[in-house]
Design an enzyme around this catalytic site. Structure first.
Site, mmCIF file in Angstrom:
data_model
loop_
_atom_site.group_PDB
_atom_site.id
_atom_site.type_symbol
_atom_site.label_atom_id
_atom_site.label_comp_id
_atom_site.label_asym_id
_atom_site.label_seq_id
_atom_site.Cartn_x
_atom_site.Cartn_y
_atom_site.Cartn_z
ATOM 1 N N TYR A 49 -0.421 -0.153 -3.795
ATOM 2 C CA TYR A 49 -1.655 0.438 -4.316
ATOM 3 C C TYR A 49 -1.845 1.836 -3.754
ATOM 4 O O TYR A 49 -1.664 2.054 -2.560
ATOM 5 C CB TYR A 49 -2.888 -0.354 -3.878
ATOM 6 N N LYS A 61 2.075 -4.064 6.425
ATOM 7 C CA LYS A 61 2.458 -3.931 5.008
ATOM 8 C C LYS A 61 3.981 -3.794 4.894
ATOM 9 O O LYS A 61 4.610 -4.406 4.028
ATOM 10 C CB LYS A 61 1.767 -2.731 4.365
ATOM 11 N N TYR A 91 -1.850 -1.781 10.978
ATOM 12 C CA TYR A 91 -2.166 -2.184 9.600
ATOM 13 C C TYR A 91 -1.012 -1.800 8.673
ATOM 14 O O TYR A 91 -0.491 -2.628 7.913
ATOM 15 C CB TYR A 91 -3.477 -1.516 9.136
ATOM 16 N N LEU A 147 -13.355 6.788 1.456
ATOM 17 C CA LEU A 147 -14.146 7.899 0.932
ATOM 18 C C LEU A 147 -15.257 7.472 -0.041
ATOM 19 O O LEU A 147 -16.413 7.855 0.134
ATOM 20 C CB LEU A 147 -13.198 8.902 0.250
ATOM 21 N N ASP A 160 -4.233 10.981 8.836
ATOM 22 C CA ASP A 160 -4.275 11.289 7.395
ATOM 23 C C ASP A 160 -3.068 12.124 6.983
ATOM 24 O O ASP A 160 -2.681 13.051 7.697
ATOM 25 C CB ASP A 160 -5.541 12.088 7.053
ATOM 26 N N SER A 191 0.832 -1.204 0.000
ATOM 27 C CA SER A 191 0.000 0.000 0.000
ATOM 28 C C SER A 191 0.861 1.246 0.000
ATOM 29 O O SER A 191 1.968 1.267 0.565
ATOM 30 C CB SER A 191 -0.864 -0.017 1.270
HETATM 31 C C1 UD1 Z 1 -6.768 4.512 3.733
HETATM 32 C C2 UD1 Z 1 -5.736 4.116 4.735
HETATM 33 C C3 UD1 Z 1 -4.634 3.386 4.038
HETATM 34 C C4 UD1 Z 1 -5.197 2.170 3.324
HETATM 35 C C5 UD1 Z 1 -6.303 2.586 2.382
HETATM 36 C C6 UD1 Z 1 -7.008 1.345 1.853
HETATM 37 C C7 UD1 Z 1 -5.811 5.783 6.547
HETATM 38 C C8 UD1 Z 1 -5.092 6.897 7.213
HETATM 39 N N1 UD1 Z 1 -5.236 5.291 5.438
HETATM 40 O O1 UD1 Z 1 -6.165 5.432 2.804
HETATM 41 O O2 UD1 Z 1 -3.666 2.991 4.977
HETATM 42 O O3 UD1 Z 1 -4.191 1.503 2.613
HETATM 43 O O4 UD1 Z 1 -7.271 3.381 3.060
HETATM 44 O O5 UD1 Z 1 -8.021 1.704 0.997
HETATM 45 O O6 UD1 Z 1 -6.858 5.356 6.971
HETATM 46 N N2 UD1 Z 1 -12.234 11.134 3.674
HETATM 47 C C9 UD1 Z 1 -13.198 12.045 4.020
HETATM 48 N N3 UD1 Z 1 -14.379 11.568 4.524
HETATM 49 C C10 UD1 Z 1 -14.640 10.240 4.688
HETATM 50 C C11 UD1 Z 1 -13.625 9.306 4.331
HETATM 51 C C12 UD1 Z 1 -12.436 9.787 3.838
HETATM 52 O O7 UD1 Z 1 -13.005 13.259 3.891
HETATM 53 O O8 UD1 Z 1 -15.720 9.879 5.167
HETATM 54 C C13 UD1 Z 1 -10.970 11.622 3.093
HETATM 55 C C14 UD1 Z 1 -9.750 11.274 3.908
HETATM 56 O O9 UD1 Z 1 -9.500 12.239 4.871
HETATM 57 C C15 UD1 Z 1 -8.671 11.209 2.821
HETATM 58 C C16 UD1 Z 1 -9.424 10.771 1.562
HETATM 59 O O10 UD1 Z 1 -10.800 11.011 1.840
HETATM 60 O O11 UD1 Z 1 -8.160 12.477 2.603
HETATM 61 C C17 UD1 Z 1 -9.259 9.293 1.252
HETATM 62 O O12 UD1 Z 1 -9.571 8.544 2.411
HETATM 63 P P1 UD1 Z 1 -9.645 6.935 2.393
HETATM 64 O O13 UD1 Z 1 -10.555 6.502 1.309
HETATM 65 O O14 UD1 Z 1 -9.958 6.493 3.779
HETATM 66 O O15 UD1 Z 1 -8.187 6.505 1.969
HETATM 67 P P2 UD1 Z 1 -6.774 6.861 2.641
HETATM 68 O O16 UD1 Z 1 -6.936 7.485 3.952
HETATM 69 O O17 UD1 Z 1 -5.982 7.587 1.633
#
Ligand code: UD1
Length: 343
Positions: A181, A157, A153, A204, A302, A128
């Site tokens: 990824y 990795k 987690y 997200l 984050d 990851s």
């Molecule tokens: C997350 C994990 C990462 C993992 C990956 C797997 C964390 C810190 N990182 O990546 O280790 O390999 O998922 O898919 O958890 N966001 C919002 N609102 C939401 C959800 C997310 O604003 O309800 C934002 C987050 O702050 C981030 C972005 O969307 O900036 C992407 O979030 P997410 O999909 O959880 O991925 P990562 O955090 O990049």
């Protein structure tokens, strides 16, 4: 079955596993899927079978159970293993570190142990972008330094990458590729397979689609005061079908004898940073709907921004992300509608 053209896929009923299984079969590989359904459902494999138009060889196996795993190696001839089977919730790993170390590392070492015992040469590991942490220089290349993991987690990795490197150095005939990824999103264009998060989604896009479906009241955008163009985080969102194809390219490379060293690492992303706000807006436009959202506090752990330098994967794997982001976001919504029976 030709062992060179047969791949064992652990965790093959999961989000990345199902799409990769489809891509492998479409590329002419035979696939043996194992999964213990700890975070997936048997129906996911029905979706795979519908897409490829044939039965998939499957065993309900927990890779932590080495006896059961040995049986799979005894029954099937394959040169390559893709190891997806792992837990993946960052927050949960902070609350239950042993659950993560136990499951993710024991299952992985069992797979490697069996590969060594049965002289199966090729292993592809799901790593990851989380290993880069808060990178000093962007985009990140495979040579960018890994940062100390901020969750168990993420640590699994990093440890797993190191275990693979060491096995490839020590054991004659062992070859390994770690794919790092970035953020996989979207679903198969048929809407027959996709992501099935259990409970409240952490990621997200599943949160967006569940909000659009009315299951969640409103999306919280975590932080709008980052040092980025619109204040929200930047990520590299990669279409799941493109990501799946990267596995086929990596398996081709391992089986064709094109690997230059016995252990290789590739970033699997698009090379394009997209902000959270931009992704939300694109989702709305692509699907012609409005999403209730609000800005919320930053989420702890984050990083402000991370995206991939994809030059190595483009050149060495001969692979490139191709799918248009709007199509990907439409596929995510089509899948959500499919599972919720929304017209
Ligand atoms: C997350 C994990 C990462 C993992 C990956 C797997 C964390 C810190 N990182 O990546 O280790 O390999 O998922 O898919 O958890 N966001 C919002 N609102 C939401 C959800 C997310 O604003 O309800 C934002 C987050 O702050 C981030 C972005 O969307 O900036 C992407 O979030 P997410 O999909 O959880 O991925 P990562 O955090 O990049």
């Amino acid at each position: 079955m030709d062992s060179k053209k047969t791949v064992l896929v652990s965790g093959g009923a999961g989000y990345i596993g199902t799409h990769t299984t489809v891509a492998l079969i479409e590329a002419g590989y035979d696939v043996v899927v194992i999964d213990n359904f700890s975070n997936s459902e048997a129906s996911a494999l029905d979706g795979v079978e519908k897409i490829v138009g044939r039965k998939v060889v499957f065993g309900e196996i927990d890779t932590c159970d080495i006896k059961a795993l040995r049986g799979v190696f005894e029954r099937h001839a394959f040169d390559t293993v893709i190891h997806f089977a792992a837990y993946k919730a960052v927050g949960e790993s902070m609350d239950e570190p042993l659950k993560y170390y136990q499951n993710n590392l024991v299952s992985y070492m069992n797979v490697l142990e069996m590969m060594k015992e049965f002289k199966r040469p090729n292993v592809l590991f799901s790593s990851s972008a989380t290993v880069y942490g808060n990178a000093e220089e962007l985009p990140v290349t495979e040579e960018s330094p890994r940062q100390p993991a901020t969750s168990p987690y993420g640590n699994t990795k990093q440890i797993a990458e190191d275990i693979l490197r060491d096995c490839c150095a020590a054991y004659e005939g062992f070859r390994g590729i770690a794919l790092r990824y970035f953020n996989p999103i979207g679903a198969h264009p048929s809407a027959l397979i996709g992501e099935l998060p259990s409970g409240v989604p952490n990621n997200l896009v599943p949160f967006i689609t569940q909000t659009a479906a009315g299951i969640r009241q409103s999306l919280s955008i975590f932080g709008n005061d980052y040092n980025t163009p619109d204040g929200t985080c930047l990520r590299d969102y990669i279409d799941i079908n493109d990501l799946a194809r990267a596995h086929v390219a990596a398996v081709d490379r391992m089986t064709d004898g094109r690997m230059q060293t016995r252990y290789e690492i590739f970033n699997v992303g698009t090379g394009r940073p997209v902000s959270v706000l931009e992704l939300v807006t694109r989702f709305e436009k692509a699907n012609g709907l409005k999403l209730p959202y609000r800005f919320a506090e930053r989420r702890s752990g984050d990083v402000p921004a991370v995206w991939a330098d994809t030059a190595r994967a483009n050149k060495e794997l001969g692979w490139k992300a191709e799918r248009d982001l709007d199509d990907t976001l439409r596929s995510a919504w089509e899948w959500e509608k499919h599972i919720r029976h929304i017209q």
